[in-house]
Design an enzyme around this catalytic site. Structure first.
Site, PDB file in Angstrom:
ATOM      1  N   ARG A  20      36.268   8.135 168.987  1.00 27.64           N
ATOM      2  CA  ARG A  20      35.408   6.940 168.964  1.00 27.64           C
ATOM      3  C   ARG A  20      33.987   7.311 168.512  1.00 27.64           C
ATOM      4  O   ARG A  20      33.311   6.538 167.841  1.00 27.64           O
ATOM      5  CB  ARG A  20      35.390   6.286 170.352  1.00 27.64           C
ATOM      6  CG  ARG A  20      34.777   4.905 170.345  1.00 27.64           C
ATOM      7  CD  ARG A  20      34.969   4.187 171.659  1.00 27.64           C
ATOM      8  NE  ARG A  20      34.274   4.845 172.752  1.00 27.64           N
ATOM      9  CZ  ARG A  20      34.425   4.508 174.028  1.00 27.64           C
ATOM     10  NH1 ARG A  20      35.248   3.539 174.368  1.00 27.64           N
ATOM     11  NH2 ARG A  20      33.755   5.147 174.977  1.00 27.64           N
ATOM     12  N   GLU A  52      32.994  -9.313 176.313  1.00 22.67           N
ATOM     13  CA  GLU A  52      32.897  -8.150 177.215  1.00 22.67           C
ATOM     14  C   GLU A  52      32.091  -8.464 178.459  1.00 22.67           C
ATOM     15  O   GLU A  52      31.384  -9.463 178.530  1.00 22.67           O
ATOM     16  CB  GLU A  52      32.192  -6.993 176.493  1.00 22.67           C
ATOM     17  CG  GLU A  52      33.007  -6.414 175.381  1.00 22.67           C
ATOM     18  CD  GLU A  52      32.543  -5.015 175.021  1.00 22.67           C
ATOM     19  OE1 GLU A  52      32.979  -4.073 175.683  1.00 22.67           O
ATOM     20  OE2 GLU A  52      31.756  -4.894 174.072  1.00 22.67           O
ATOM     21  N   LYS A 108      29.797   2.454 169.304  1.00 20.46           N
ATOM     22  CA  LYS A 108      28.966   2.676 170.502  1.00 20.46           C
ATOM     23  C   LYS A 108      27.592   3.146 170.027  1.00 20.46           C
ATOM     24  O   LYS A 108      27.256   4.329 170.098  1.00 20.46           O
ATOM     25  CB  LYS A 108      29.657   3.687 171.426  1.00 20.46           C
ATOM     26  CG  LYS A 108      29.149   3.614 172.865  1.00 20.46           C
ATOM     27  CD  LYS A 108      30.097   4.323 173.801  1.00 20.46           C
ATOM     28  CE  LYS A 108      29.492   4.556 175.169  1.00 20.46           C
ATOM     29  NZ  LYS A 108      29.220   3.354 175.946  1.00 20.46           N
TER      30      LYS A 108
HETATM   31  C1  LIG Z   1      30.105  -2.118 175.630  1.00 14.54           C
HETATM   32  C2  LIG Z   1      31.118  -1.312 176.354  1.00 14.54           C
HETATM   33  N1  LIG Z   1      32.351  -1.821 176.516  1.00 14.54           N
HETATM   34  C3  LIG Z   1      33.318  -1.138 177.162  1.00 14.54           C
HETATM   35  C4  LIG Z   1      33.072   0.118 177.684  1.00 14.54           C
HETATM   36  C5  LIG Z   1      34.171   0.868 178.386  1.00 14.54           C
HETATM   37  O1  LIG Z   1      34.674   1.880 177.573  1.00 14.54           O
HETATM   38  P1  LIG Z   1      35.348   3.170 178.208  1.00 14.54           P
HETATM   39  O2  LIG Z   1      36.481   2.711 179.038  1.00 14.54           O
HETATM   40  O3  LIG Z   1      35.813   3.958 177.039  1.00 14.54           O
HETATM   41  O4  LIG Z   1      34.298   3.844 179.002  1.00 14.54           O
HETATM   42  C6  LIG Z   1      31.808   0.691 177.537  1.00 14.54           C
HETATM   43  C7  LIG Z   1      31.537   2.033 178.035  1.00 14.54           C
HETATM   44  O5  LIG Z   1      31.637   2.978 177.275  1.00 14.54           O
HETATM   45  C8  LIG Z   1      30.808  -0.037 176.860  1.00 14.54           C
HETATM   46  O6  LIG Z   1      29.580   0.457 176.714  1.00 14.54           O
END
Ligand SMILES: Cc1ncc(COP(=O)(O)O)c(C=O)c1O
Length: 351
Positions: free
Chosen positions: A90, A229, A193
């Protein structure tokens, strides 16, 4: 040039069970620079600072990406990483999204393992609910004044012991539907991200907090009809024994969510990724937020003030049975007391 401002942390002063989700100075971080089209060898630093060029593209044009993952001290005393390769991939996806040099998977792995080992005294003990948060960071450190990608990039990994993201832990939180600001545009950077998304999300977070809620619910920017989200976490809902989670082109693909989909399938629950209409919120049996920081955070209430609606879940104040089952299995794998049949974890040899 820079002064170390934080004091050396005395371990006896850390109350592991009461750690917030925040920054705590640890002993070392690791760094590598990409220049002349190649990554330099990793360097170890005990400084919390970086000298940055005043025209670095990371500062001016948001050429920046990061990751968030954890090292867990298990019941057996061993320290595990969870699906690090998904974070590494990612990270590359995010780098590509804002035209940065990608960190090779092997360099990513070497850096996170080194950062954990060098700071092993900060890995929280088992049973405290805390873990060692790992923060890989990449930004354009080369100088440009026009809007274009830098030719130099800096990659850093630092760690910090953290407690739960929502102070409620595995107890229901209140969430506020945000309609007057967006986290990400429909064809924008939502799946990456990158720092800009988080800057854009701060207005929504502030609004949620000011209304007494633990976090914001973002809707799709185009017409605000669908759930995107929950702050820094993905959204899921249980309806008719189906684990349902949004399909959207502007959300981060959560590794936790991806894992929960598999675990739900394993316990015989149907799973579905599809657009989730706000109008459906009324019909859900269980709802939650999921992510590395949030783990599974059950949602007890969703306030949509502009529409004059309040949706209530967890009527007895407790998370629903499917959320509990998924939480226990996921956390059990991460802490090493539930069999890891998919090989999601990697044990870090600390010596
Ligand atoms: C915007 C956002 N959505 C979802 C997630 C959850 O992702 P993960 O399960 O890979 O930590 C995160 C954290 O990384 C995030 O910043």
């Amino acid at each position: 040039m820079f002064q170390q401002t934080s004091k050396i942390v005395e371990m006896e002063n850390i109350d592991w069970g009461k750690l917030p989700f925040g920054y705590l100075k640890t002993d070392f971080n690791v760094r590598s620079v990409f220049k002349n089209d190649a990554w330099c060898q990793l360097e170890v630093s005990d400084s919390e600072y970086i000298p940055v060029h005043i025209a670095a593209t990371g500062l001016h044009y948001g050429q920046e990406a990061f990751e968030g993952m954890k090292a867990y001290r298990g019941k057996d005393g061993k320290v595990r990483l969870f699906r690090w390769i998904e974070n590494a991939k990612r990270f590359q996806h995010s780098a590509k999204g804002v035209f940065m040099a990608e960190v090779p998977l092997e360099l990513f792995h070497e850096a996170i393992v080194k950062a954990v080992k060098l700071n092993k005294r900060f890995i929280p003990p088992y049973g405290t609910g805390a873990a060692l948060y790992i923060r890989p960071l990449l930004f354009g450190s080369g100088a440009e004044v026009g809007v274009k990608p830098a030719s130099e990039y800096t990659f850093i990994v630092f760690v910090s012991p953290v407690g739960p993201y929502f102070k409620e832990g595995f107890n229901p939180v209140k969430i506020a539907v945000i309609r007057d600001s967006d986290r990400a545009a429909p064809l924008g950077t939502g799946t990456f991200k990158v720092g800009g998304n988080y800057a854009a999300s701060m207005r929504g977070i502030a609004k949620a907090h000011n209304s007494g809620c633990g976090g914001p619910m973002y809707l799709n920017a185009k017409d605000k009809l669908y759930v995107d989200e929950i702050g820094s976490a993905n959204f899921f809902a249980i309806i008719n024994n189906t684990y349902t989670t949004p399909k959207s082109e502007s959300i981060l693909q959560s590794i936790t969510n991806m894992s929960l989909i598999q675990l739900a399938d394993d316990i015989g629950i149907k799973t579905e990724r599809r657009p989730i209409a706000v109008d459906e919120l009324e019909s859900f049996e269980e709802v939650g937020a999921c992510g590395t920081a949030a783990i599974i955070t059950p949602i007890g209430e969703i306030n949509d003030t502009e529409k004059n609606k309040v949706y209530r879940y967890c009527k007895d104040g407790k998370p629903g049975p499917i959320s509990v089952k998924l939480y226990n299995t996921l956390v059990g794998i991460q802490y090493g007391y539930v069999p890891d049949k998919y090989g999601w974890t990697e044990i870090i040899e600390l010596n």
